[in-house]
Design an enzyme around this catalytic site. Structure first.
Site, PDB file in Angstrom:
ATOM      1  CD  GLU A 123      -3.333   4.012  -5.477  1.00  0.00           C
ATOM      2  OE1 GLU A 123      -3.423   5.237  -5.428  1.00  0.00           O
ATOM      3  OE2 GLU A 123      -2.806   3.339  -4.565  1.00  0.00           O
TER       4      GLU A 123
ATOM      5  CB  SER B 145      -0.934   0.006   1.212  1.00  0.00           C
ATOM      6  OG  SER B 145      -0.181  -0.058   2.399  1.00  0.00           O
TER       7      SER B 145
ATOM      8  CG  ASN C  37      -3.539   4.428   1.188  1.00  0.00           C
ATOM      9  OD1 ASN C  37      -4.724   4.596   1.428  1.00  0.00           O
ATOM     10  ND2 ASN C  37      -2.985   3.224   1.190  1.00  0.00           N
TER      11      ASN C  37
ATOM     12  CG  HIS D 149      -2.538  -0.259  -3.167  1.00  0.00           C
ATOM     13  ND1 HIS D 149      -2.753   1.052  -2.801  1.00  0.00           N
ATOM     14  CD2 HIS D 149      -2.860  -1.011  -2.074  1.00  0.00           C
ATOM     15  CE1 HIS D 149      -3.180   1.087  -1.541  1.00  0.00           C
ATOM     16  NE2 HIS D 149      -3.246  -0.148  -1.089  1.00  0.00           N
TER      17      HIS D 149
END
Length: 799
Positions: A158, A123, A197, A146
């Site tokens: 992603e 991540s 994120n 991801h």
């Protein structure tokens, strides 16, 4: 064009994410091997077997059908590495530690097939650093992929290349992720925490900093930053509890360790309240306490000053609630900026912080502004991305306000907004999204959407504020349109019927529209597809018959006035079933009551994985009367092939009697609402394409409607047998007396009424029975209570 077919996937790591990624591959009918360390005691695959077992208990459910858990093949790194050879894709999903990942890579690298794609579901760790030690050949086939948690439901994946990743590898993977697993792919640069994120966790930190500054408790902040802002209804602090405060702490630590030069570095400090909770082992939902704590039925919130839990339930001030309901985004942002209420000032501050951050970082973390907006929408559940919000709120004015706050020292960083915000293409367009594409500071140009072949399957791609892309509400050529329906086509020999009613309920006008669409399709087209413009955005297929529309009829002419409408609905469904061209129902989201009956009468169904289908009429004290029970009886007779029909009726009958709703399209097949040869589509954006392909193929194969033939029913023996089961449920206190009455009526219809077992009946016989009982129930005070309760509160009344 060469086919890229993933015949088998290996997932390394049977933790929360790894096991759920494996489960979603199984949902998509992709064989998968799930690996983990060998167990120290018991069977070597013990760790994996336990993880597979656990998948059946998780909520929301990772598997579309929990019985499919057995299809996941268990393996361990000691005995089974040779199995990697047969996999086309390997996804590593172990804990976020570079050293552990490198150790595992050394172990598996010699066993990876010559054409296998190898990807890490990290991540936020550097993909380039992860590939250290690979030979050039394997580096070319390595990238980051991801998934977001939970992988079945979160649309975002992603895709992160290194400088060495071969471009065709990414294209192949994007096609697989989009169509087979149903994802929205955003390509990210190899920067810490990638896009979603990076922006999302900064947003959470900024929210925590501003909440403290304005003295707001976590429950008030969650009410302000959840559904009222068009974001995940869990808000900020509740989301942190669900994700796990240790996980959040880890992502923040990655930012602290890797972003020391970042102008927002000061904002990456772990908030003291979060540090304290992690230290005390209060990690959120998984430990029973975090920012919130459940005590009995009460949900308490943390009072940071006292260091203790107090009664929660704090809400937004009424004045701020009103501002947030404002439809015009320009007026809304102006009101927040001008507000003297601490909640209004807080909301302006978190918007300003987000706009400041994405403007400063766009060039380094994403190819263009679109990627940031989609990452936040698909990965964090926002209805509108941050750049879209800025653009819709008045680009220049908002930019000037943000600059003012930076100059006054109110922002979280003194970094100025980049020049491109105020000049050049963005200033001229008053925003970053245009019909030509979205802005890229690196290229100082508008970047168009990806033109990979997979996107030709999406008639309407996800839209952004300002891009003016084709919309299913207006595209194509309209044949007929009124307030209830739109009948249209895209010059490809298939007619489309789209409902426009709220929740796509079936009103008398929709019934008229169905009739009109069918006549037009039979005259001029190869087929009719029933599809709605918001299918990809989570809109329903149909919430059933329009009870609201029946009220005036009921008030003016009593129950009798409604009977002709029920007949018309039954006839409309029968007309779909016996149409001379194939009718394909393109189903996504809720298909309840009349919506479920509608799809049961189509020649074929193409359903998105997230389709929630069921006959739920008992919830409003009625029985299905649009041919749903008739279809249950007919299908049972077909399955029985001359044997005991009751065996095939019992299950499906019970689904209608208990208002069971499928939790996925796969489960709908199990419940009998979808048949084995109906098509399940994983990407809702591809639903219309697949439905039209099916309709044309059926027509081109020489489609003929089914012949009307009589069929056997179980008669009074069937209704008596089912009745005995209902009696036990009533006497055991499992169902009310009114539920018993409803159940008995449903039993009577599916059994064909008070006739000899094995008697042959036609469909009209059962439709008449459905209608008779439906009318009888409308006169019943308990049913009227249920209908009024549902219309007033939206919730079923149990009486």
């Amino acid at each position: 064009m060469s086919n890229f077919i993933v015949k088998k996937v290996a997932v390394l790591g049977a933790g929360v994410m790894g096991a759920q990624i494996a489960a979603h591959c199984i949902n998509a009918r992709v064989p998968v091997i799930l690996f983990d360390l060998p167990a120290k005691e018991g069977p070597k695959n013990g760790i994996v077997l336990k993880a597979i077992e656990n998948l059946k208990k998780l909520s929301p459910a990772p598997l579309g059908n929990k019985d499919d858990a057995v299809l996941i093949q268990a393996a361990n790194y000691e005995e089974n590495l040779d199995l990697l050879q047969e996999c086309d894709l390997i996804i590593e999903a172990i804990a976020e530690r570079m050293d552990w990942k490198h150790d595992l890579y050394k172990k598996v690298a010699p066993h990876i097939g010559a054409n296998t794609i190898f990807a890490s579901n990290t991540s936020g760790l550097s993909i380039t650093a992860l590939s250290d030690g690979f030979d050039a050949e394997l580096k070319g086939r390595f990238c980051g992929v991801h998934f977001f948690n939970p992988p079945r439901y979160m649309h975002l994946v992603e895709l992160i290349p290194t400088g060495a990743t071969a471009p065709h590898i990414l294209d192949q993977l994007e096609g697989f992720l989009t169509t087979t697993l149903g994802k929205g792919v955003v390509r990210a640069f190899d920067t810490p925490n990638f896009i979603a994120n990076r922006v999302g966790v900064f947003g959470m930190l900024a929210t925590m900093i501003e909440a403290e500054k304005y003295g707001l408790s976590c429950d008030v902040v969650d009410d302000l930053t959840g559904a009222k802002l068009g974001r995940a209804k869990s808000g900020t602090f509740r989301t942190a509890d669900v994700v796990g405060l240790d996980t959040l702490g880890h992502v923040i630590r990655t930012m602290q360790e890797t972003l020391k030069e970042d102008p927002f570095y000061g904002a990456y400090a772990t908030p003291p309240v979060l540090a304290k909770l992690i230290e005390s082992g209060a990690l959120g939902q998984k430990t029973g306490a975090g920012f919130y704590k459940k005590v009995g039925k009460d949900i308490l919130r943390l009072d940071a000053a006292k260091g203790d839990y107090v009664a929660g339930g704090g809400k937004a001030d009424e004045l701020i609630g009103r501002i947030l309901k404002e439809k015009d985004p320009v007026k809304k942002m102006q009101a927040l900026r001008a507000s003297t209420n601490p909640q209004g000032q807080f909301l302006w501050a978190i918007f300003r912080d987000a706009f400041h951050y994405i403007a400063v970082h766009l060039e380094s973390i994403a190819d263009n502004a679109r990627d940031i907006d989609f990452a936040m929408r698909w990965g964090f559940g926002w209805n509108v991305g941050p750049f879209e919000t800025w653009q819709a709120s008045g680009w220049q004015q908002v930019a000037a306000w943000v600059k003012e706050d930076i100059d006054a020292g109110k922002a979280l960083s003194s970094a100025p907004l980049p020049a491109w915000v105020f000049e050049g293409p963005v200033a001229q367009n008053a925003g970053v999204h245009t019909p030509q594409g979205s802005y890229s500071p690196k290229k100082n140009a508008w970047v168009p959407r990806s033109d990979l072949p997979v996107y030709r399957r999406q008639a309407f791609r996800a839209q952004l504020v300002g891009d003016n892309g084709a919309s299913g509400k207006t595209a194509g050529t309209t044949v007929f349109e009124d307030d209830a329906v739109r009948i249209w086509h895209q010059d490809d020999e298939v007619l489309i019927l789209s409902f426009k009613t709220k929740m796509h309920v079936i009103s008398p006008e929709v019934v008229e529209g169905m009739k009109r669409a069918l006549a037009e399709a039979e005259k001029n087209y190869k087929g009719l597809v029933i599809w709605h413009a918001d299918a990809a955005e989570g809109g329903p297929f149909s919430a059933g018959a329009d009870l609201q529309a029946m009220l005036p009829l009921f008030m003016s002419g009593g129950v009798k006035a409604i009977e002709p409408e029920v007949s018309r609905l039954q006839n409309a469904h029968m007309a779909l079933k016996y149409a001379n061209v194939p009718v394909v129902a393109a189903v996504a989201g809720l298909a309840l009551g009349g919506g479920c009956e509608l799809l049961l009468h189509a020649a074929k169904r193409v359903a998105a994985l997230e389709s929630y289908i069921g006959l739920v009429e008992v919830g409003v004290g009625l029985i299905p009367a649009g041919g749903g029970l008739k279809e249950i009886a007919l299908r049972a007779a077909k399955q029985a092939k001359g044997t005991d029909i009751l065996q095939f009726l019992k299950e499906t009958y019970m689904h209608a009697a208990t208002a069971a709703v499928s939790k996925s399209a796969l489960e709908a097949q199990q419940l009998g609402y979808l048949s084995a040869d109906d098509v399940i589509v994983f990407n809702p954006h591809e639903l219309l394409h697949v439905a039209k392909v099916e309709a044309r193929a059926m027509y081109d194969a020489g489609y003929r409607p089914p012949l009307r033939a009589p069929f056997p029913v179980s008669g009074r023996y069937g209704s008596a047998t089912i009745g005995a089961q209902l009696l036990n449920m009533r006497d055991g206190g499992f169902i009310s007396a009114h539920d018993y009455k409803l159940g008995s009526m449903i039993a009577d219809v599916v059994a064909g009424g008070d006739i000899e077992p094995g008697s042959l009946v036609n469909e009209q016989w059962l439709l008449d029975l459905e209608r008779k009982y439906f009318m009888e129930l409308l006169n019943h005070p308990k049913t009227q209570e249920r209908i009024m309760g549902m219309m007033q509160t939206g919730k079923p009344v149990r009486n």
